[in-house]
Design a protein around this motif. Structure first.
Motif, mmCIF file in Angstrom:
data_model
loop_
_atom_site.group_PDB
_atom_site.id
_atom_site.type_symbol
_atom_site.label_atom_id
_atom_site.label_comp_id
_atom_site.label_asym_id
_atom_site.label_seq_id
_atom_site.Cartn_x
_atom_site.Cartn_y
_atom_site.Cartn_z
ATOM 1 N N LYS A 1 0.698 -1.151 -0.081
ATOM 2 C CA LYS A 1 -0.142 0.017 -0.206
ATOM 3 C C LYS A 1 0.925 0.745 0.114
ATOM 4 C CE LYS A 1 -3.472 2.298 2.704
ATOM 5 N NZ LYS A 1 -3.449 3.690 3.527
ATOM 6 N N GLU A 2 1.710 1.723 1.493
ATOM 7 C CA GLU A 2 2.768 2.582 0.949
ATOM 8 C C GLU A 2 3.835 3.515 -0.363
ATOM 9 O OE1 GLU A 2 2.275 4.667 3.390
ATOM 10 O OE2 GLU A 2 1.226 3.692 4.943
ATOM 11 N N LEU A 3 4.204 1.778 -0.547
ATOM 12 C CA LEU A 3 4.695 1.593 -1.535
ATOM 13 C C LEU A 3 4.411 2.230 -3.282
ATOM 14 C CD1 LEU A 3 7.657 -1.022 -1.667
ATOM 15 C CD2 LEU A 3 7.995 1.417 -0.853
ATOM 16 N N GLU B 1 1.091 3.831 -2.980
ATOM 17 C CA GLU B 1 0.649 5.260 -3.383
ATOM 18 C C GLU B 1 1.961 6.315 -3.440
ATOM 19 O OE1 GLU B 1 -2.734 4.411 -0.464
ATOM 20 O OE2 GLU B 1 -1.425 5.556 0.564
ATOM 21 N N ASN B 2 2.939 6.063 -2.889
ATOM 22 C CA ASN B 2 3.933 6.356 -3.353
ATOM 23 C C ASN B 2 4.289 7.144 -4.726
ATOM 24 O OD1 ASN B 2 5.116 7.222 -0.631
ATOM 25 N ND2 ASN B 2 6.024 5.826 -1.150
ATOM 26 N N SER B 3 4.081 5.572 -5.658
ATOM 27 C CA SER B 3 4.304 5.627 -7.272
ATOM 28 C C SER B 3 3.423 6.673 -7.605
ATOM 29 C CB SER B 3 3.895 4.287 -7.624
ATOM 30 O OG SER B 3 5.017 3.404 -7.057
ATOM 31 N N SER C 1 8.176 14.989 0.155
ATOM 32 C CA SER C 1 8.117 16.345 -0.331
ATOM 33 C C SER C 1 6.637 16.881 -0.420
ATOM 34 C CB SER C 1 8.512 16.082 -1.952
ATOM 35 O OG SER C 1 7.959 15.137 -2.186
ATOM 36 N N LYS C 2 5.469 16.585 0.266
ATOM 37 C CA LYS C 2 4.301 16.853 -0.183
ATOM 38 C C LYS C 2 3.715 17.461 0.992
ATOM 39 C CE LYS C 2 4.332 11.777 -2.020
ATOM 40 N NZ LYS C 2 4.115 10.908 -1.583
ATOM 41 N N ILE C 3 4.392 18.217 1.756
ATOM 42 C CA ILE C 3 3.643 19.029 2.507
ATOM 43 C C ILE C 3 4.802 20.273 2.714
ATOM 44 C CG2 ILE C 3 1.265 17.881 3.237
ATOM 45 C CD1 ILE C 3 2.568 17.452 5.587
ATOM 46 N N LEU D 1 -1.604 10.659 -0.978
ATOM 47 C CA LEU D 1 -1.742 9.884 -0.722
ATOM 48 C C LEU D 1 -0.845 10.438 0.398
ATOM 49 C CD1 LEU D 1 -2.190 7.591 -3.588
ATOM 50 C CD2 LEU D 1 -4.084 8.100 -1.839
ATOM 51 N N GLY D 2 0.310 10.729 0.722
ATOM 52 C CA GLY D 2 0.959 10.634 1.415
ATOM 53 C C GLY D 2 1.394 11.889 1.737
ATOM 54 N N PHE D 3 1.920 12.063 3.213
ATOM 55 C CA PHE D 3 2.079 13.120 3.462
ATOM 56 C C PHE D 3 2.873 12.730 5.049
ATOM 57 C CE2 PHE D 3 -2.035 12.386 5.627
ATOM 58 C CZ PHE D 3 -1.653 12.054 6.399
ATOM 59 N N GLU E 1 6.801 9.309 6.559
ATOM 60 C CA GLU E 1 7.592 8.040 7.644
ATOM 61 C C GLU E 1 7.343 6.503 6.480
ATOM 62 O OE1 GLU E 1 5.274 9.207 12.021
ATOM 63 O OE2 GLU E 1 4.240 7.920 10.708
ATOM 64 N N ALA E 2 6.682 6.470 5.974
ATOM 65 C CA ALA E 2 7.209 5.060 5.038
ATOM 66 C C ALA E 2 8.289 4.460 4.671
ATOM 67 C CB ALA E 2 5.825 4.859 4.062
ATOM 68 N N LEU E 3 8.505 4.785 3.868
ATOM 69 C CA LEU E 3 9.964 4.678 3.266
ATOM 70 C C LEU E 3 11.663 4.424 4.245
ATOM 71 C CD1 LEU E 3 10.614 5.965 0.192
ATOM 72 C CD2 LEU E 3 9.330 3.798 0.798
HETATM 73 MG MG MG Z 1 4.272 7.407 1.313
#
Ligand code: MG
Ligand code: ADP
Length: 603
Positions: free
Chosen positions: A30-32, A34-36, A80-82, A94-96, A99-101
């Motif tokens: 899911k995390e990967l 969403e990053n894509s 890079s998102k917020i 989707l991410g912000f 933390e995921a990576l």
């Molecule tokens: Mg992410």
């Protein structure tokens, strides 16, 4: 006293964060993915091995990361998102959390490769348990590829919580299905040990996407919802009541493109179907809620499954009304299942709900007529007429030859039958006592016991279907069907692979009505999906038998002839009886003469 409190080291923070965000291989996927998507990818390929515990590789053609960013993305809270507080309330990605990576990297062996469009080469980083072991330039196409091996490799405690590969894979399939439903413009491919499980092309509309993910026959039946208002927009596809399922697994809801499992949204969906579905049935729904990001807080849960609406009640009613409107407008209301369609079995136009259009539809019409006719003829000879709203009733046709004789002297056969009360209860006399029998419960008990005996002996009687329906499943369901074909067969269902995720239903248990059979197969699949371990199959079988009995038997509110009552009594005597229907309701109740007399003040 010196200070006892210390700031935790970075790698420990990452592991703690991983504990929240990364529960299982599917969370990594899911995390990967969403990053894509956030990186603007239009093609995403997910490869997994051993249910994701050995390998998860996500490859995208998104914007990629430059030399510095590949290092930075592994830092906690690097995104890079917020950039500011305000961004948190106008999220479009989707991410912000950033933390995921770092979390995933801290609990696996990761290889990250990325190349932005303005660079000739990519960078490759090899990370083990959060420590960067190697970094070098590499040749690659623009985009990012992240490989996660040996998830939880130094964390036996976490690994222990993982289920068998099939279960982990089905969670991954579920995640990919949800994300792919929400992004019909993007191509998704999911491969397990090289076998393609999902393959949907880019630039599809929602219905084709649903076809590719959930099956053609279902997609064809779904009704389009699209409703805009002050609250925002609700759109998607919803199933008419007859496509209902035994679990909530086919309710896919999204808020601003994010897959969520929200109480308010879920409740709104169920509310729309409230009077249309029996208890314990759930609709098929693919629904998108688009709402001003300022009106919804997605930052309430680390995996962002839940959201908080500023105006809950309005959003709730907006959703429920939008769905109810299409359900109310639609022609499915005219649509009765053929078994209930008593009045027109001979109607040459075919059942009223199918406009005879193209070849396939016309064929289905003819089929429908033929089947209605067959059923009609059969019913005339062997069963009492059903009450509208009840499903097809099949009285057991033959007595089991072996124990009929002995059964004839049994308790129930020995009762003096007085009559039927309210078409639901049988009144009988046993010596001086009055015996009340719940006919529905009694039939269920009989059906269940017979099924169970048949199942134990490996001989549940089947009926071959003259027009075997093709059933389409999602890839996860098809996988379950495939691995449980033997169990289905033991239960009297003969399913044969029909290419892709389709199976032909060639035979069903004798005891079942044809119309109920497909629903039941789906229910069994749902049930199997819910149980992770195959050792639970025996338990599941019992529940399936109960459900089969329930689907097949005489309902309440049905007039029975004295012959039918006698047959039922003999059947009750022929089973190992403990006076309960399989749902645990009592089958009979005894009133002594003394009780009756006491009631009338005669003693
Ligand atoms: Mg992410
Ligand atoms: P978040 O998604 O919350 O920002 P992540 O830890 O998932 O946090 O990712 C950190 C950053 O790494 C992202 O903000 C993004 O800039 C970059 N990144 C991660 N995956 C990709 C990818 N597939 N393509 C391009 N950039 C990525």
């Amino acid at each position: 006293m010196s200070s006892q409190i210390r700031i935790l080291p970075e790698h420990l923070c990452n592991k703690i964060a991983a504990g929240e965000v990364i529960e299982r291989p599917a969370s990594v996927v899911k995390e990967l993915v969403e990053n894509s998507l956030d990186a603007g990818a239009s093609e995403i390929t997910i490869e997994v091995e051993k249910g994701g515990r050995r390998l998860i590789r996500v490859i995208d053609d998104g914007c990629g990361m430059g030399r510095e960013d590949v290092f930075l993305c592994l830092e906690r809270h690097a995104t890079s998102k917020i950039a500011s507080d305000a961004d948190l309330f106008s999220l479009r990605t989707l991410g912000f959390r950033g933390e995921a990576l770092p979390s995933i990297a801290s609990v696996s062996r990761m290889t990250l490769r990325s190349r932005p469009a303005d660079s000739e080469a990519g960078m490759e980083l090899v990370i083990e348990g959060g420590d960067i072991r190697r970094a070098e330039a590499c040749g690659m196409a623009v985009g990012t590829s992240i490989e996660v091996r040996d998830l939880f490799f130094r964390m036996p405690a976490r690994r222990k919580f993982l289920r068998r590969d099939e279960t982990e894979l089905s969670h991954i399939g579920d995640v990919v299905t949800k994300i792919a439903l929400a992004h019909p413009a993007v191509q998704f491919r999911l491969l397990h040990q090289g076998r393609k499980l999902v393959d949907v092309r880019r630039n599809e509309d929602l219905r084709s996407r649903v076809t590719g993910l959930l099956g053609r026959s279902l997609a064809g039946e779904l009704l389009a919802v699209d409703c805009s208002g002050a609250e925002g927009r609700v759109h998607g596809l919803v199933g008419p009541p007859q496509t209902s399922r035994a679990t909530t697994g086919a309710i896919y809801t999204f808020v601003n493109g994010r897959t969520i499992r929200d109480r308010v949204v879920q409740h709104a969906v169920m509310e729309a179907y409230r009077t249309l579905l029996p208890k314990g049935r759930y609709p098929v729904v693919v629904l998108f809620v688009e709402i001003d990001p300022a009106e919804v807080d997605v930052n309430v849960h680390p995996t962002k499954h839940e959201v908080r609406f500023r105006h809950q009640a309005q959003v709730h009613d907006f959703i429920a009304d939008a769905i109810r409107k299409v359900l109310g407008d639609s022609s499915w209301l005219l649509q009765e299942s053929p078994s209930q369609n008593e009045s027109s079995p001979l109607n040459p136009q075919g059942p009223p709900w199918r406009t005879p259009a193209g070849g396939e539809v016309a064929e289905r019409c003819r089929e429908g007529v033929r089947e209605s006719l067959d059923r009609y003829m059969q019913r005339r000879t062997d069963v009492a007429p059903s009450v509208p709203g009840c499903s097809l009733i099949r009285m057991p046709e033959k007595e089991p030859a072996d124990n009929t004789a002995e059964a004839a002297n049994g308790f129930f056969s020995g009762l003096r039958y007085i009559g039927q009360y309210h078409d639901s209860y049988l009144l009988c006399q046993d010596g001086d006592d009055l015996i009340l029998i719940d006919q529905h419960a009694a039939h269920e008990r009989v059906g269940y016991e017979r099924l169970r005996q048949g199942w134990r002996r490996g001989e549940i009687e089947r009926q071959q279907l003259l027009f075997p329906p093709v059933m389409e499943f999602s890839h996860a369901e098809a996988d379950l069907v495939k691995s449980h074909l033997g169990h289905f067969s033991e239960l009297g269902f003969e399913l044969e692979h029909f290419g892709g995720n389709s199976y032909v239903l060639k035979a069903i248990p004798q005891i079942l009505a044809r119309d109920d059979a497909e629903t039941l197969v789906r229910d069994v699949v749902d049930e199997l999906g819910r149980l992770g371990r195959s050792s639970l199959i025996d338990e599941a079988v019992d529940r399936v038998l109960i459900r089969m009995a329930c689907h097949s038997m005489v309902r309440a509110n049905q007039a029975l002839t004295p012959e039918q009552v006698r047959a039922l009594m003999r059947q009750l005597d022929s089973i190992d009886f403990n006076a309960q229907c399989p749902h645990g309701r009592p089958v009979m109740h005894r009133l002594s003469l003394a009780e009756v007399e006491k009631f009338f003040h005669r003693s």
